[in-house]
Design a protein around this motif. Structure first.
Motif, PDB file in Angstrom:
ATOM      1  N   THR A 155       0.818  -1.336  -0.006  1.00  0.00           N
ATOM      2  CA  THR A 155       0.078   0.031  -0.170  1.00  0.00           C
ATOM      3  C   THR A 155       0.858   1.352  -0.019  1.00  0.00           C
ATOM      4  N   LEU A 156       0.718   1.921  -1.083  1.00  0.00           N
ATOM      5  CA  LEU A 156       1.412   3.387  -1.170  1.00  0.00           C
ATOM      6  C   LEU A 156       1.381   4.151   0.154  1.00  0.00           C
ATOM      7  N   LYS A 157       2.618   4.789   0.387  1.00  0.00           N
ATOM      8  CA  LYS A 157       2.492   5.786   1.448  1.00  0.00           C
ATOM      9  C   LYS A 157       1.665   7.154   1.074  1.00  0.00           C
ATOM     10  N   LYS A 158       2.206   7.593  -0.171  1.00  0.00           N
ATOM     11  CA  LYS A 158       1.307   8.640  -0.704  1.00  0.00           C
ATOM     12  C   LYS A 158       0.914   8.380  -1.776  1.00  0.00           C
ATOM     13  N   PRO A 159      -0.340   7.671  -2.043  1.00  0.00           N
ATOM     14  CA  PRO A 159      -0.625   7.314  -3.115  1.00  0.00           C
ATOM     15  C   PRO A 159      -1.074   8.605  -4.225  1.00  0.00           C
ATOM     16  N   LYS A 160      -1.692   9.694  -3.753  1.00  0.00           N
ATOM     17  CA  LYS A 160      -1.975  10.625  -4.665  1.00  0.00           C
ATOM     18  C   LYS A 160      -0.722  11.485  -5.240  1.00  0.00           C
ATOM     19  N   LYS A 161       0.698  11.245  -4.730  1.00  0.00           N
ATOM     20  CA  LYS A 161       1.729  11.817  -5.083  1.00  0.00           C
ATOM     21  C   LYS A 161       2.739  10.995  -5.733  1.00  0.00           C
ATOM     22  N   ASN A 162       2.766   9.637  -5.219  1.00  0.00           N
ATOM     23  CA  ASN A 162       3.660   8.976  -5.553  1.00  0.00           C
ATOM     24  C   ASN A 162       3.198   7.531  -6.452  1.00  0.00           C
ATOM     25  N   GLY A 163       4.447   6.970  -7.280  1.00  0.00           N
ATOM     26  CA  GLY A 163       4.240   5.806  -7.973  1.00  0.00           C
ATOM     27  C   GLY A 163       5.386   4.723  -7.226  1.00  0.00           C
ATOM     28  N   VAL A 164       5.166   3.596  -7.765  1.00  0.00           N
ATOM     29  CA  VAL A 164       6.124   2.688  -7.409  1.00  0.00           C
ATOM     30  C   VAL A 164       6.872   1.936  -8.503  1.00  0.00           C
ATOM     31  N   TYR A 165       8.119   1.929  -8.609  1.00  0.00           N
ATOM     32  CA  TYR A 165       8.865   1.118  -9.519  1.00  0.00           C
ATOM     33  C   TYR A 165       9.622  -0.350  -8.871  1.00  0.00           C
ATOM     34  N   PHE A 196       9.258  -2.476 -13.632  1.00  0.00           N
ATOM     35  CA  PHE A 196       7.581  -2.111 -13.883  1.00  0.00           C
ATOM     36  C   PHE A 196       7.246  -1.126 -12.977  1.00  0.00           C
ATOM     37  N   GLY A 197       6.788  -0.038 -13.438  1.00  0.00           N
ATOM     38  CA  GLY A 197       6.179   1.115 -12.953  1.00  0.00           C
ATOM     39  C   GLY A 197       4.870   1.038 -12.863  1.00  0.00           C
ATOM     40  N   LEU A 198       4.357   1.578 -11.734  1.00  0.00           N
ATOM     41  CA  LEU A 198       2.846   1.610 -11.519  1.00  0.00           C
ATOM     42  C   LEU A 198       2.452   3.017 -10.975  1.00  0.00           C
ATOM     43  N   TRP A 199       1.546   3.684 -11.169  1.00  0.00           N
ATOM     44  CA  TRP A 199       1.088   5.007 -10.487  1.00  0.00           C
ATOM     45  C   TRP A 199      -0.434   5.108 -10.657  1.00  0.00           C
ATOM     46  N   ASP A 200      -0.976   6.129  -9.952  1.00  0.00           N
ATOM     47  CA  ASP A 200      -2.406   6.120  -9.972  1.00  0.00           C
ATOM     48  C   ASP A 200      -2.967   5.055  -9.457  1.00  0.00           C
ATOM     49  N   ILE A 201      -2.631   4.657  -8.136  1.00  0.00           N
ATOM     50  CA  ILE A 201      -2.895   3.128  -7.537  1.00  0.00           C
ATOM     51  C   ILE A 201      -2.641   3.580  -6.042  1.00  0.00           C
ATOM     52  N   ASP A 202      -3.499   2.831  -5.340  1.00  0.00           N
ATOM     53  CA  ASP A 202      -3.343   2.798  -3.813  1.00  0.00           C
ATOM     54  C   ASP A 202      -2.398   1.771  -3.437  1.00  0.00           C
ATOM     55  N   THR A 203      -2.925   0.473  -3.862  1.00  0.00           N
ATOM     56  CA  THR A 203      -2.343  -0.962  -3.436  1.00  0.00           C
ATOM     57  C   THR A 203      -2.142  -1.759  -4.498  1.00  0.00           C
ATOM     58  N   PHE A 204      -1.331  -2.686  -4.489  1.00  0.00           N
ATOM     59  CA  PHE A 204      -1.203  -3.844  -5.400  1.00  0.00           C
ATOM     60  C   PHE A 204      -0.610  -5.151  -4.860  1.00  0.00           C
ATOM     61  N   ASN A 205      -0.882  -6.331  -5.486  1.00  0.00           N
ATOM     62  CA  ASN A 205      -0.132  -7.472  -5.011  1.00  0.00           C
ATOM     63  C   ASN A 205       1.075  -7.904  -5.848  1.00  0.00           C
ATOM     64  N   ILE A 206       1.864  -8.683  -5.343  1.00  0.00           N
ATOM     65  CA  ILE A 206       2.959  -9.266  -6.057  1.00  0.00           C
ATOM     66  C   ILE A 206       2.785 -10.747  -5.628  1.00  0.00           C
ATOM     67  N   SER A 207       2.866 -11.462  -6.743  1.00  0.00           N
ATOM     68  CA  SER A 207       2.717 -12.984  -6.558  1.00  0.00           C
ATOM     69  C   SER A 207       4.249 -13.412  -7.248  1.00  0.00           C
ATOM     70  N   ALA A 208       4.690 -14.520  -6.286  1.00  0.00           N
ATOM     71  CA  ALA A 208       5.974 -15.013  -6.689  1.00  0.00           C
ATOM     72  C   ALA A 208       5.668 -16.252  -7.728  1.00  0.00           C
ATOM     73  N   THR A 209       6.057 -16.280  -8.997  1.00  0.00           N
ATOM     74  CA  THR A 209       5.912 -17.478  -9.784  1.00  0.00           C
ATOM     75  C   THR A 209       7.092 -18.378  -9.804  1.00  0.00           C
TER      76      THR A 209
END
Length: 240
Positions: free
Chosen positions: A180-190, A211-224
């Motif tokens: 879950t992003l600390k600052k979802p309205k301002k930040n993205g995640v790489y 993989f860069g993501l933004w305009d998002i609050d939370t996301f899941n990572i699944s290990a394949t």
């Protein structure tokens, strides 16, 4: 959600003999106008330096410079009086601020040193230069996120002059983790996959993919597969 995928094979390549480097973003002789940065994340270099070789003394200014060794030992020296060796499990940060001179060398005569060099644009210019490093317990990232960088001097890991948070994780095949992003309205995640493979939403990621993501609050990572991942939350606006 918005996203951008940088496959490992699309990175810039620099072969200097003693230095093998892959550039996720434009750097030195590699220039791609579509690959200048991800928000304030300006440089993500995947370096391998031959035995007893390295970068001679050179200057930096107004940049947060982060080194994460993956294999081997990296010798650091600077004009602030620091002379240290960092290795896998360590994280080093240098706030260049008003200006700093430093050098980096492979401290081994037998094995290459492999490390990530990451540059983040700061939210304050002309700060007093500073150096810090920390040795982490890598077992604390088994199937969970281990914070390695934050904006807060009293928080876990080391700190930088930016509203950015970095984490590392080692996920076993079949494991899932959410962020879950600390600052979802301002930040993205790489997200940068160091080894193995993973899936974020429907996107498959392999070793050294970004993989860069933004305009998002939370996301899941699944290990394949068994995988190691570096996750970097950074502001998306360059002027802070």
């Amino acid at each position: 959600m918005k996203s951008i995928l940088h496959k490992a094979a699309t990175r810039g390549n620099a072969d200097h003999g003693w230095l093998q480097s892959k550039h996720t973003f434009s750097f030195a002789n590699y220039y791609n106008p579509d690959r200048m940065n991800f928000g304030v994340l300006r440089v993500l270099n995947d370096d391998s330096v031959s035995e007893n070789k390295g970068f001679g003394t050179h200057p930096h200014r107004d940049m947060e410079i982060i080194s994460i060794p993956l294999e081997g030992d990296l010798k650091h020296m600077d004009n602030m009086g620091n002379s240290t060796v960092i290795k896998s499990g360590d994280v080093q940060v240098m706030s260049a601020g008003t200006g700093v001179m430093h050098s980096e060398y492979n401290n081994s005569a037998e094995n290459p040193v492999k490390f990530l060099q990451i540059w983040v644009l700061p939210n304050k210019k002309d700060v007093t230069p500073r150096y810090d490093q920390i040795t982490l317990d890598v077992s604390d990232r088994e199937n969970k996120l281990q914070q390695i960088i934050s904006p807060n001097p009293n928080d876990a890991g080391v700190w930088i002059h930016q509203d950015a948070w970095f984490f590392m994780t080692k996920l076993h095949q079949g494991k899932n983790i959410s962020y879950t992003l600390k600052k979802p309205k301002k930040n993205g995640v790489y997200v940068f996959v160091l080894s193995g493979s993973a899936q974020i939403n429907s996107q498959e990621l392999d070793e050294r993919d970004g993989f860069g993501l933004w305009d998002i609050d939370t996301f899941n990572i699944s290990a394949t597969s068994d995988t190691e991942i570096l996750l970097m939350e950074v502001p998306m606006e360059l002027n802070n």
